[in-house]
Design a protein around this motif. Structure first.
Motif, PDB file in Angstrom:
ATOM      1  N   ASP A 117       3.848   7.141   7.099  1.00  0.00           N
ATOM      2  CA  ASP A 117       3.905   7.328   5.937  1.00  0.00           C
ATOM      3  C   ASP A 117       3.492   6.102   5.078  1.00  0.00           C
ATOM      4  N   VAL A 118       2.053   6.405   4.800  1.00  0.00           N
ATOM      5  CA  VAL A 118       1.164   5.006   4.227  1.00  0.00           C
ATOM      6  C   VAL A 118       0.618   5.824   2.933  1.00  0.00           C
ATOM      7  N   ALA A 119       0.522   5.056   1.862  1.00  0.00           N
ATOM      8  CA  ALA A 119      -0.051   5.458   0.689  1.00  0.00           C
ATOM      9  C   ALA A 119      -1.201   4.363   0.385  1.00  0.00           C
ATOM     10  N   LEU A 120      -2.782   4.880   0.370  1.00  0.00           N
ATOM     11  CA  LEU A 120      -3.811   3.936   0.155  1.00  0.00           C
ATOM     12  C   LEU A 120      -4.576   4.288  -1.052  1.00  0.00           C
ATOM     13  N   ARG A 121      -4.955   3.262  -1.963  1.00  0.00           N
ATOM     14  CA  ARG A 121      -5.512   3.613  -3.090  1.00  0.00           C
ATOM     15  C   ARG A 121      -6.742   2.632  -3.069  1.00  0.00           C
ATOM     16  N   ALA A 122      -7.920   2.782  -3.413  1.00  0.00           N
ATOM     17  CA  ALA A 122      -8.913   1.845  -3.600  1.00  0.00           C
ATOM     18  C   ALA A 122     -10.166   2.389  -4.178  1.00  0.00           C
ATOM     19  N   ALA A 123     -10.791   1.409  -4.993  1.00  0.00           N
ATOM     20  CA  ALA A 123     -11.835   1.645  -6.115  1.00  0.00           C
ATOM     21  C   ALA A 123     -13.299   1.645  -5.068  1.00  0.00           C
ATOM     22  N   PRO A 124     -14.352   2.430  -5.699  1.00  0.00           N
ATOM     23  CA  PRO A 124     -15.734   2.037  -4.745  1.00  0.00           C
ATOM     24  C   PRO A 124     -15.990   0.798  -4.842  1.00  0.00           C
ATOM     25  N   GLY A 125     -16.362   0.216  -3.669  1.00  0.00           N
ATOM     26  CA  GLY A 125     -16.850  -1.181  -3.460  1.00  0.00           C
ATOM     27  C   GLY A 125     -15.713  -2.057  -2.810  1.00  0.00           C
ATOM     28  N   ASP A 126     -14.572  -1.495  -2.484  1.00  0.00           N
ATOM     29  CA  ASP A 126     -13.550  -2.081  -2.323  1.00  0.00           C
ATOM     30  C   ASP A 126     -13.322  -2.109  -0.558  1.00  0.00           C
ATOM     31  N   VAL A 127     -12.922  -2.975   0.034  1.00  0.00           N
ATOM     32  CA  VAL A 127     -12.445  -2.913   1.653  1.00  0.00           C
ATOM     33  C   VAL A 127     -11.061  -3.201   1.836  1.00  0.00           C
ATOM     34  N   ILE A 128     -10.381  -2.187   2.443  1.00  0.00           N
ATOM     35  CA  ILE A 128      -9.029  -2.221   2.876  1.00  0.00           C
ATOM     36  C   ILE A 128      -8.962  -2.374   4.283  1.00  0.00           C
ATOM     37  N   ALA A 129      -8.117  -3.520   4.593  1.00  0.00           N
ATOM     38  CA  ALA A 129      -7.883  -3.631   6.248  1.00  0.00           C
ATOM     39  C   ALA A 129      -6.537  -3.280   6.586  1.00  0.00           C
ATOM     40  N   LEU A 130      -6.296  -2.170   7.188  1.00  0.00           N
ATOM     41  CA  LEU A 130      -4.985  -1.856   7.958  1.00  0.00           C
ATOM     42  C   LEU A 130      -4.743  -2.714   9.088  1.00  0.00           C
ATOM     43  N   LEU A 131      -3.798  -3.758   8.893  1.00  0.00           N
ATOM     44  CA  LEU A 131      -3.308  -4.783   9.843  1.00  0.00           C
ATOM     45  C   LEU A 131      -2.067  -4.439  10.446  1.00  0.00           C
ATOM     46  N   GLY A 132      -1.614  -4.559  11.878  1.00  0.00           N
ATOM     47  CA  GLY A 132      -0.272  -4.212  12.380  1.00  0.00           C
ATOM     48  C   GLY A 132      -0.335  -4.368  13.841  1.00  0.00           C
ATOM     49  N   PRO A 133       0.867  -4.422  14.472  1.00  0.00           N
ATOM     50  CA  PRO A 133       0.571  -4.460  15.888  1.00  0.00           C
ATOM     51  C   PRO A 133       0.409  -3.200  16.402  1.00  0.00           C
ATOM     52  N   ASN A 134       0.314  -3.444  17.768  1.00  0.00           N
ATOM     53  CA  ASN A 134      -0.019  -1.810  18.440  1.00  0.00           C
ATOM     54  C   ASN A 134       1.053  -0.859  18.285  1.00  0.00           C
ATOM     55  N   GLY A 135       0.728   0.477  18.102  1.00  0.00           N
ATOM     56  CA  GLY A 135       1.724   1.492  17.722  1.00  0.00           C
ATOM     57  C   GLY A 135       2.452   1.566  16.460  1.00  0.00           C
ATOM     58  N   ALA A 136       1.801   0.767  15.536  1.00  0.00           N
ATOM     59  CA  ALA A 136       2.333   0.707  14.113  1.00  0.00           C
ATOM     60  C   ALA A 136       1.699   2.008  13.421  1.00  0.00           C
ATOM     61  N   GLY A 137       0.653   2.444  13.709  1.00  0.00           N
ATOM     62  CA  GLY A 137       0.269   3.814  12.994  1.00  0.00           C
ATOM     63  C   GLY A 137      -1.234   3.493  12.532  1.00  0.00           C
ATOM     64  N   LYS A 138      -1.932   2.387  12.597  1.00  0.00           N
ATOM     65  CA  LYS A 138      -3.058   2.248  12.021  1.00  0.00           C
ATOM     66  C   LYS A 138      -4.032   3.208  12.505  1.00  0.00           C
ATOM     67  N   THR A 139      -4.438   3.481  13.654  1.00  0.00           N
ATOM     68  CA  THR A 139      -5.406   4.240  14.160  1.00  0.00           C
ATOM     69  C   THR A 139      -4.936   5.807  13.757  1.00  0.00           C
ATOM     70  N   THR A 140      -3.733   6.026  13.830  1.00  0.00           N
ATOM     71  CA  THR A 140      -3.431   7.513  13.310  1.00  0.00           C
ATOM     72  C   THR A 140      -3.605   7.664  11.674  1.00  0.00           C
ATOM     73  N   ALA A 141      -3.645   6.622  10.991  1.00  0.00           N
ATOM     74  CA  ALA A 141      -3.990   6.453   9.744  1.00  0.00           C
ATOM     75  C   ALA A 141      -5.505   6.812   9.501  1.00  0.00           C
ATOM     76  N   LEU A 142      -6.157   6.181  10.422  1.00  0.00           N
ATOM     77  CA  LEU A 142      -7.497   6.295  10.412  1.00  0.00           C
ATOM     78  C   LEU A 142      -8.065   7.596  11.003  1.00  0.00           C
ATOM     79  N   ARG A 143      -7.387   8.257  11.831  1.00  0.00           N
ATOM     80  CA  ARG A 143      -7.812   9.636  12.258  1.00  0.00           C
ATOM     81  C   ARG A 143      -7.690  10.612  11.212  1.00  0.00           C
TER      82      ARG A 143
END
Length: 364
Positions: A36-62
């Motif tokens: 359960d993740v909310a992401l907001r970004a304006a054009p030109g922004d770079v967001i980094a999803l950071l976290g341990p293995n199994g946190a859900g980062k790749t699931t969010a990207l997929r």
């Protein structure tokens, strides 16, 4: 999600925005795991999803790419509902961890693949690809197959292939993980340069804090499927709120209750700080702020002193990091010479001191 009394309730889907950029609420349930993740970004922004293995980062990207269906939520990009579009119809470019270049195609044809899929003629697609390779400094390698490219060159070809489709959302999944340390330093600087010129939204997944700090404008730290902290890199580095983040940025972190300059931890240990606060707080200090003594020091100006035992020693850069247990579990950094002079070894008893001025307390 839960109410304050602990009752489970359905997740609320926030009203989607029609502003330019990314507005996403990613809710994915898969077995016992819940993202359960909310992401907001304006054009030109770079967001980094950071976290341990199994946190859900790749699931969010997929989920952003359309490779993982949402259980609930929304994905809006420039006001368009991406979650209603098939993956191939989304204006999204992806750079995978191991790049996934087509081994039978040259660097030029790898980059031209995207424009060709979007309907460009072969000649036009190759012309566009040549332009992107030139921007990446790879014109001399246009005819090379992936096996002939170095790791850094392959990474830049993969980035050019993603950018050649002119995406409105660029997804990078551990883009530097496959590189050796020397190449990584150079490619990280090049990637930062290219991302600085990217006019849409970029989302980077990484577990490396240095990659996140250098490449991103905004960090989103994910643990166990949820956001535990987000903000500018400098703010997160200075005010970590979980042990995972504190470990990443190299700080000793404790939570307690402050009364003026005194913070009492749950176990009763007291830390004296320079800040004057009241109520629940975090206290942090770097391992380099810790001074070790084999005998209890006398006449020391340090306001904090604990009797500890060395639980382990390891090389940390050009210094030795000692893991200590006892009066206060903590990490201490010292030079190789200092470790030798103290005759440090696992099980050795030491006194650890920290000046109040070297601690940093902030509201929990």
């Amino acid at each position: 999600m839960t109410d304050t009394d602990g009752t489970l309730r359905p997740a609320r889907t926030d009203p989607p925005s029609r502003r330019p950029g990314l507005d996403a609420r990613l809710l994915v349930e898969r077995g016992a795991f819940r993202l359960d993740v909310a992401l907001r970004a304006a054009p030109g922004d770079v967001i980094a999803l950071l976290g341990p293995n199994g946190a859900g980062k790749t699931t969010a990207l997929r989920a952003l790419a359309g490779l993982e269906p949402l259980t609930d939520g929304h994905i809006l990009l420039d006001g368009v509902e991406l979650d209603r579009l098939a993956p191939e119809a989304r204006p999204v470019g992806v750079v995978f961890q191991d790049y996934l270049l087509f081994p039978h195609l040259s660097a030029l044809d790898n980059v031209a693949f995207g424009p060709r899929c979007r309907g460009a003629s072969r000649a036009r697609a190759r012309a566009e690809a040549a332009g992107w390779l030139d921007r990446m400094g790879l014109s001399a390698h246009a005819s090379a197959k992936p096996r002939r490219l170095s790791g850094g060159q392959a990474q830049r070809v993969a980035l050019a292939r993603a950018l050649a489709t002119r995406p409105r959302l660029l997804l990078l999944d551990e883009p530097l993980a496959a590189l050796d340390a020397r190449t990584r330093l150079d490619v990280r600087a090049q990637l930062r340069h290219h991302l600085a010129g990217f006019e849409a939204v970029a989302v980077l997944v990484t577990h490396d804090p240095l990659d996140a700090m250098v490449l991103a404008d905004h960090l989103v730290v994910v643990e166990d499927g949820g956001i535990v902290q987000e903000g500018a890199p400098a703010a997160i580095a200075r005010h970590p709120r979980t042990d995972y983040i504190a470990h990443l940025v190299g700080l000793n972190l404790y939570r307690g209750r402050a009364d003026a300059h005194t913070v009492r931890l749950d176990g009763g240990t007291v830390i004296t700080t320079s800040e004057e606060l009241s109520g629940p707080v975090f206290v942090a200090f770097p391992p380099s702020a810790v001074t070790l003594h084999r005998e209890r020091p006398t006449g020391s100006s340090a306001r904090n002193l604990w009797r500890c035992e060395v639980a382990g020693l390891e090389t940390h850069g050009d210094r030795i990091r000692a893991a200590l247990t006892g009066g206060l579990p903590l990490a201490a950094d010292l030079t190789t010479m200092a470790a030798a002079e103290l005759n440090l070894h696992t099980g050795a008893e030491v006194w650890a001191s920290v000046k109040a001025t070297q601690t940093h307390a902030y509201p929990a």
